[in-house]
Design a protein around this motif. Structure first.
Motif, short mmCIF file in Angstrom:
data_model
loop_
_atom_site.label_atom_id
_atom_site.label_comp_id
_atom_site.label_asym_id
_atom_site.label_seq_id
_atom_site.Cartn_x
_atom_site.Cartn_y
_atom_site.Cartn_z
N VAL A 81 0.86 -1.18 0.00
CA VAL A 81 0.00 0.00 0.00
C VAL A 81 0.90 1.23 0.00
O VAL A 81 1.63 1.47 0.96
CB VAL A 81 -0.94 0.00 1.23
CG1 VAL A 81 -1.80 1.24 1.25
CG2 VAL A 81 -1.79 -1.26 1.25
N TRP A 82 0.87 1.99 -1.09
CA TRP A 82 1.65 3.22 -1.25
C TRP A 82 0.71 4.38 -0.95
O TRP A 82 -0.43 4.40 -1.40
CB TRP A 82 2.15 3.34 -2.69
CG TRP A 82 2.87 2.13 -3.21
CD1 TRP A 82 2.30 0.98 -3.67
CD2 TRP A 82 4.26 1.96 -3.33
NE1 TRP A 82 3.27 0.10 -4.06
CE2 TRP A 82 4.49 0.67 -3.87
CE3 TRP A 82 5.36 2.75 -3.02
CZ2 TRP A 82 5.75 0.18 -4.12
CZ3 TRP A 82 6.63 2.26 -3.28
CH2 TRP A 82 6.81 0.99 -3.81
N TYR A 83 1.19 5.41 -0.24
CA TYR A 83 0.31 6.54 0.08
C TYR A 83 1.08 7.85 0.04
O TYR A 83 2.29 7.89 0.27
CB TYR A 83 -0.34 6.34 1.45
CG TYR A 83 0.66 6.12 2.57
CD1 TYR A 83 1.11 7.17 3.35
CD2 TYR A 83 1.16 4.85 2.82
CE1 TYR A 83 2.04 6.97 4.35
CE2 TYR A 83 2.09 4.64 3.82
CZ TYR A 83 2.52 5.70 4.58
OH TYR A 83 3.45 5.49 5.57
N LYS A 84 0.35 8.93 -0.30
CA LYS A 84 0.97 10.25 -0.37
C LYS A 84 -0.11 11.33 -0.30
O LYS A 84 -1.29 11.07 -0.50
CB LYS A 84 1.78 10.41 -1.66
CG LYS A 84 0.97 10.25 -2.94
CD LYS A 84 1.87 10.24 -4.15
CE LYS A 84 1.09 9.93 -5.42
NZ LYS A 84 1.98 9.85 -6.58
N VAL A 85 0.33 12.54 0.00
CA VAL A 85 -0.52 13.73 -0.01
C VAL A 85 -0.01 14.62 -1.14
O VAL A 85 1.19 14.83 -1.27
CB VAL A 85 -0.46 14.49 1.33
CG1 VAL A 85 -1.33 15.74 1.27
CG2 VAL A 85 -0.90 13.59 2.47
N CYS A 86 -0.94 15.14 -1.93
CA CYS A 86 -0.55 15.94 -3.10
C CYS A 86 -1.30 17.28 -3.12
O CYS A 86 -2.37 17.41 -2.54
CB CYS A 86 -0.88 15.19 -4.39
SG CYS A 86 -0.06 13.60 -4.55
N GLU A 87 -0.72 18.22 -3.85
CA GLU A 87 -1.37 19.51 -4.09
C GLU A 87 -1.66 19.63 -5.57
O GLU A 87 -0.77 19.40 -6.40
CB GLU A 87 -0.45 20.66 -3.66
CG GLU A 87 -1.07 22.02 -3.91
CD GLU A 87 -0.11 23.16 -3.59
OE1 GLU A 87 -0.49 24.02 -2.81
OE2 GLU A 87 1.00 23.16 -4.15
N ASP A 88 -2.91 19.99 -5.91
CA ASP A 88 -3.27 20.18 -7.32
C ASP A 88 -2.46 21.31 -7.94
O ASP A 88 -2.36 22.39 -7.35
CB ASP A 88 -4.76 20.53 -7.45
CG ASP A 88 -5.65 19.32 -7.45
OD1 ASP A 88 -5.22 18.26 -7.95
OD2 ASP A 88 -6.78 19.43 -6.95
N GLN A 89 -1.90 21.06 -9.09
CA GLN A 89 -1.18 22.08 -9.86
C GLN A 89 -1.78 22.10 -11.26
O GLN A 89 -1.89 21.06 -11.90
CB GLN A 89 0.31 21.73 -9.95
CG GLN A 89 1.01 21.64 -8.62
CD GLN A 89 1.20 23.01 -8.00
OE1 GLN A 89 1.58 23.96 -8.66
NE2 GLN A 89 0.93 23.09 -6.71
N SER A 90 -2.13 23.26 -11.75
CA SER A 90 -2.78 23.32 -13.05
C SER A 90 -1.81 23.28 -14.22
O SER A 90 -2.13 22.77 -15.28
CB SER A 90 -3.65 24.58 -13.15
OG SER A 90 -2.85 25.72 -12.95
N MET A 91 -0.61 23.82 -14.07
CA MET A 91 0.32 23.91 -15.20
C MET A 91 1.52 22.97 -15.08
O MET A 91 2.43 23.04 -15.90
CB MET A 91 0.82 25.36 -15.33
CG MET A 91 -0.30 26.36 -15.52
SD MET A 91 -1.27 26.00 -16.97
CE MET A 91 -0.50 27.08 -18.14
N SER A 92 1.56 22.13 -14.08
CA SER A 92 2.69 21.20 -13.91
C SER A 92 2.18 19.97 -13.15
O SER A 92 1.07 19.97 -12.63
CB SER A 92 3.81 21.89 -13.13
OG SER A 92 3.38 22.22 -11.83
#
Length: 107
Positions: A81-92
């Motif tokens: 089980v791999w897990y992470k927190v991400c931030e939406d980026q519109s241009m990258s």
């Protein structure tokens, strides 16, 4: 991370450290130990099953349960089980935390 009623579950808490900007979310990927049909050897599946939380721009902690039904996937009784927190980026590509994993045997 735990198993319950045929599901692998990952419980996370997350929040937006810069509220009001780009949304943040959690992502959990599940990889199962399977028997390869071509030669009968055992190895990790090439397919990852994925679950994502809703996006939030709130500075309040969010409670999230990601899950995947392992009963039809885990032929050899193990999952990573791999897990992470991400931030939406519109241009990258989305900026994400490190992506550690937990391995569970005996499903």
């Amino acid at each position: 991370m735990y198993t319950k009623n045929g599901y692998v579950k990952n419980h996370t808490y997350y929040k937006d450290l810069a509220p009001g900007g780009n949304g943040v979310y959690t992502q959990t990927d599940y990889q199962y130990l399977v028997k390869k049909p071509s030669d009968g050897t055992v190895g990790w599946s090439l397919t990852f099953h994925q679950d994502q939380s809703a996006r939030t721009t709130s500075s309040s902690w969010q409670d999230q349960y990601d899950s995947d039904d392992y009963t039809s996937r885990s032929q050899e009784g193990s999952v990573r089980v791999w897990y992470k927190v991400c931030e939406d980026q519109s241009m990258s590509p989305d900026a994400c935390s490190r992506n550690p994993y937990i391995r569970v045997n005996g499903l």
